[in-house]
Design a protein around this motif. Structure first.
Motif, PDB file in Angstrom:
ATOM      1  N   LEU A 178      -5.612  -8.262   7.531  1.00  0.00           N
ATOM      2  CA  LEU A 178      -5.236  -7.138   8.400  1.00  0.00           C
ATOM      3  C   LEU A 178      -3.953  -7.410   9.179  1.00  0.00           C
ATOM      4  O   LEU A 178      -3.066  -6.559   9.247  1.00  0.00           O
ATOM      5  CB  LEU A 178      -6.370  -6.815   9.366  1.00  0.00           C
ATOM      6  N   ILE A 179      -3.859  -8.600   9.754  1.00  0.00           N
ATOM      7  CA  ILE A 179      -2.682  -8.907  10.575  1.00  0.00           C
ATOM      8  C   ILE A 179      -1.424  -8.971   9.715  1.00  0.00           C
ATOM      9  O   ILE A 179      -0.380  -8.392  10.063  1.00  0.00           O
ATOM     10  CB  ILE A 179      -2.892 -10.226  11.344  1.00  0.00           C
ATOM     11  N   ALA A 180      -1.507  -9.658   8.566  1.00  0.00           N
ATOM     12  CA  ALA A 180      -0.342  -9.745   7.678  1.00  0.00           C
ATOM     13  C   ALA A 180       0.034  -8.369   7.149  1.00  0.00           C
ATOM     14  O   ALA A 180       1.214  -8.028   7.038  1.00  0.00           O
ATOM     15  CB  ALA A 180      -0.617 -10.709   6.525  1.00  0.00           C
ATOM     16  N   SER A 181      -0.979  -7.551   6.828  1.00  0.00           N
ATOM     17  CA  SER A 181      -0.708  -6.196   6.346  1.00  0.00           C
ATOM     18  C   SER A 181      -0.020  -5.364   7.427  1.00  0.00           C
ATOM     19  O   SER A 181       0.944  -4.642   7.153  1.00  0.00           O
ATOM     20  CB  SER A 181      -2.019  -5.529   5.922  1.00  0.00           C
TER      21      SER A 181
ATOM     22  N   ALA B  22      10.538  -8.547  -9.596  1.00  0.00           N
ATOM     23  CA  ALA B  22       9.574  -7.504  -9.934  1.00  0.00           C
ATOM     24  C   ALA B  22       9.072  -6.836  -8.666  1.00  0.00           C
ATOM     25  O   ALA B  22       9.087  -7.422  -7.584  1.00  0.00           O
ATOM     26  CB  ALA B  22       8.409  -8.093 -10.725  1.00  0.00           C
ATOM     27  N   VAL B  23       8.609  -5.601  -8.837  1.00  0.00           N
ATOM     28  CA  VAL B  23       8.020  -4.828  -7.746  1.00  0.00           C
ATOM     29  C   VAL B  23       6.631  -4.375  -8.180  1.00  0.00           C
ATOM     30  O   VAL B  23       6.484  -3.741  -9.232  1.00  0.00           O
ATOM     31  CB  VAL B  23       8.883  -3.603  -7.386  1.00  0.00           C
ATOM     32  N   ALA B  24       5.630  -4.731  -7.395  1.00  0.00           N
ATOM     33  CA  ALA B  24       4.259  -4.288  -7.649  1.00  0.00           C
ATOM     34  C   ALA B  24       4.046  -2.944  -6.973  1.00  0.00           C
ATOM     35  O   ALA B  24       4.371  -2.771  -5.802  1.00  0.00           O
ATOM     36  CB  ALA B  24       3.259  -5.309  -7.110  1.00  0.00           C
ATOM     37  N   GLY B  25       3.520  -1.985  -7.721  1.00  0.00           N
ATOM     38  CA  GLY B  25       3.309  -0.650  -7.173  1.00  0.00           C
ATOM     39  C   GLY B  25       1.925  -0.467  -6.577  1.00  0.00           C
ATOM     40  O   GLY B  25       1.092  -1.372  -6.558  1.00  0.00           O
ATOM     41  N   ASN B  26       1.710   0.736  -6.090  1.00  0.00           N
ATOM     42  CA  ASN B  26       0.474   1.122  -5.397  1.00  0.00           C
ATOM     43  C   ASN B  26      -0.381   1.949  -6.350  1.00  0.00           C
ATOM     44  O   ASN B  26       0.027   3.023  -6.784  1.00  0.00           O
ATOM     45  CB  ASN B  26       0.846   1.930  -4.147  1.00  0.00           C
TER      46      ASN B  26
ATOM     47  N   VAL C 186      -4.638  -5.849   0.540  1.00  0.00           N
ATOM     48  CA  VAL C 186      -4.395  -7.258   0.206  1.00  0.00           C
ATOM     49  C   VAL C 186      -2.957  -7.451  -0.263  1.00  0.00           C
ATOM     50  O   VAL C 186      -2.296  -8.423   0.111  1.00  0.00           O
ATOM     51  CB  VAL C 186      -5.395  -7.730  -0.868  1.00  0.00           C
ATOM     52  N   ARG C 187      -2.455  -6.529  -1.067  1.00  0.00           N
ATOM     53  CA  ARG C 187      -1.076  -6.678  -1.570  1.00  0.00           C
ATOM     54  C   ARG C 187      -0.052  -6.548  -0.449  1.00  0.00           C
ATOM     55  O   ARG C 187       0.996  -7.203  -0.493  1.00  0.00           O
ATOM     56  CB  ARG C 187      -0.802  -5.649  -2.671  1.00  0.00           C
ATOM     57  N   THR C 188      -0.321  -5.699   0.542  1.00  0.00           N
ATOM     58  CA  THR C 188       0.627  -5.621   1.657  1.00  0.00           C
ATOM     59  C   THR C 188       0.670  -6.944   2.412  1.00  0.00           C
ATOM     60  O   THR C 188       1.747  -7.406   2.807  1.00  0.00           O
ATOM     61  CB  THR C 188       0.258  -4.484   2.623  1.00  0.00           C
TER      62      THR C 188
END
Length: 461
Positions: free
Chosen positions: A86-89, A223-227, A252-254
């Protein structure tokens, strides 16, 4: 890593990101309130758990004391996991929304692998023609389909009216070789410097390329990971998956993106610098998780990977429990195969500490955490039934549900999702996640025993 990448003067997409102030708009205030609510809720939960055994229960015997300790340990691990995520996101979203990002419009090829996708391939391609991006093409790769996919796709070949100009649609027909082979064929055929790899049943939001491509202005980004979002969230099982995507995957990815630890570029939407794929040795077909395998290889080749929440792909989720469990079984075994393939990196932190941490986090999430979750729930029920502590069960489940409700509120606020997802948080971890974890443990056992498996295919609705 190429010489061009080594010598090119870095142009950061997110300049001075470390000093970016937390935005003071309404959304940021809402996120801060939600974050504070999570902290207060967790503190109350800890107080209850530490004081309850001492004040209201007669705790006696080694087994009962051990169970209390085990459950508190599990709770502590769960809270640490939530806090870090949560904090990192939140920090990622704060920086993301506080910094202007430049637009960047290089030519890009969209690779659409298709195997028996006759029901959806036409709609998928037509949706791609409406993208808000001025410079792209579409390459459909028919991977030896046995239905009418090739006939449907052949009607789409040629130039079609796009939003800005005509968009070329090409078709490659090849023998069946799997998704990895199909994607490699499309990438080989492309003459663009960038490629977007997706699933044949996915649909992209109109601004996906515009948001995703701007990151490549930074030559360090490979690379860019999408949503990924669920397009058919119209039943309980698909709504639970929709909540899982925003809470269990996208959140998690954020956090991973903020920590520079993105470990899987999702199959429905991954945008790549072609040189990064070449440096990584292309897609491989020796695992059932070619996306995870390629992500790890790109990281090991020295490229950075970022997550873009506004590059959205909508995908069809399984609408039956049987199809869902089959899907998660395959995902788990594929992830374990990727970890096994790169296992030597686990014990070589001196080569790249961050990559080693990424692998260890994947090992923890794929193997340790599902086992801990199952053990904690079973242990609690058995001890409660046999030692007269049944009043712990509703308290335990309600407390965990509280954490998920807070996380769901946060995710719905940040991703502007439908509020209808929040009530599903009451049963999300207690039943849905537990069922998925049981499937993961079964898949882990079969993978280590070397049982044969086939990929299978989701039935399209």
């Amino acid at each position: 890593m190429t010489e061009e990448k080594k010598t090119f003067k870095k142009r950061a997409v997110l300049p001075n990101m470390e000093q970016a102030p937390i935005p003071k708009d309404r959304e940021a205030t809402l996120l801060a309130v939600i974050g504070l609510s999570v902290i207060v809720s967790v503190v109350m939960y800890v107080v209850i758990y530490f004081t309850l055994p001492l004040t209201r229960l007669s705790v006696s015997g080694l087994i009962v004391n051990a169970s209390i300790f085990a459950l508190l340990f599990f709770l502590g691990m769960l809270m640490i996991r939530y806090f870090i995520t949560l904090i990192a996101s939140f920090l990622f979203y704060s920086k993301y929304s506080a910094v202007e990002q430049p637009e960047y419009f290089p030519f890009i090829s969209i690779i659409v692998p298709a195997y028996n996708e006759a029901k959806v391939i036409e709609d998928s391609v037509k949706s791609l023609l409406t993208l808000d991006y001025p410079n792209y093409e579409i390459i459909v790769v028919n991977d030896g389909s046995t239905d009418e996919t090739h006939k449907v796709a052949e009607k789409l070949v040629g130039y079609h009216a796009g939003k800005y100009e005509k968009v070329r649609v090409s078709l490659i027909n090849k023998e069946n070789g799997g998704k990895s082979s199909a994607l490699n064929s499309g990438i080989h055929f492309s003459r663009a410097e960038f490629v977007l790899c997706m699933d044949g049943d996915s649909a992209l939001s109109s601004k996906t390329l515009r948001y995703g491509m701007r990151h490549f202005n930074d030559r360090e980004i490979g690379a860019v990971a999408g949503n990924v979002k669920v397009m058919n969230a119209n039943k309980m099982i698909t709504n639970l998956q929709s909540l899982e995507y925003v809470e269990g995957l996208n959140m998690v990815r954020t956090s991973q993106s903020y920590l520079k630890m993105v470990n899987i570029i999702p199959g429905p939407i991954g945008i790549f610098r072609k040189q990064a794929i070449i440096d990584a040795g292309w897609y491989a077909s020796d695992t059932y998780a070619e996306d995870a395998d390629l992500t790890l290889k790109i990281r090991q080749a020295g490229w950075q990977i970022i997550y873009e929440p506004k590059a959205i792909a909508y995908t069809e989720a399984p609408e039956s429990m049987y199809q869902l469990l089959k899907q998660r079984y395959r995902w788990t075994r594929g992830l374990l195969q990727s970890l096994k393939k790169h296992r030597e990196r686990l014990f070589k932190p001196q080569e790249n500490m961050l990559n080693s941490l990424v692998l260890w986090s994947m090992f923890y999430e794929a193997i340790l955490w599902p086992s801990m979750n199952i053990f904690a729930n079973l242990f609690l029920i058995l001890v409660a039934v046999f030692y007269g502590m049944s009043n712990l069960i509703p308290l335990w489940w309600l407390s965990i549900a509280l954490l998920d409700i807070m996380a769901a509120l946060y995710c719905v606020a940040t991703e502007k999702e439908d509020l209808k997802l929040i009530p599903y948080a009451f049963i999300y971890r207690l039943f849905f996640v537990l069922t998925i974890d049981i499937t993961k443990v079964a898949a882990t056992i079969e993978e280590f025993l070397g049982f044969d498996m086939t990929w299978g295919k989701l039935e399209r609705i």
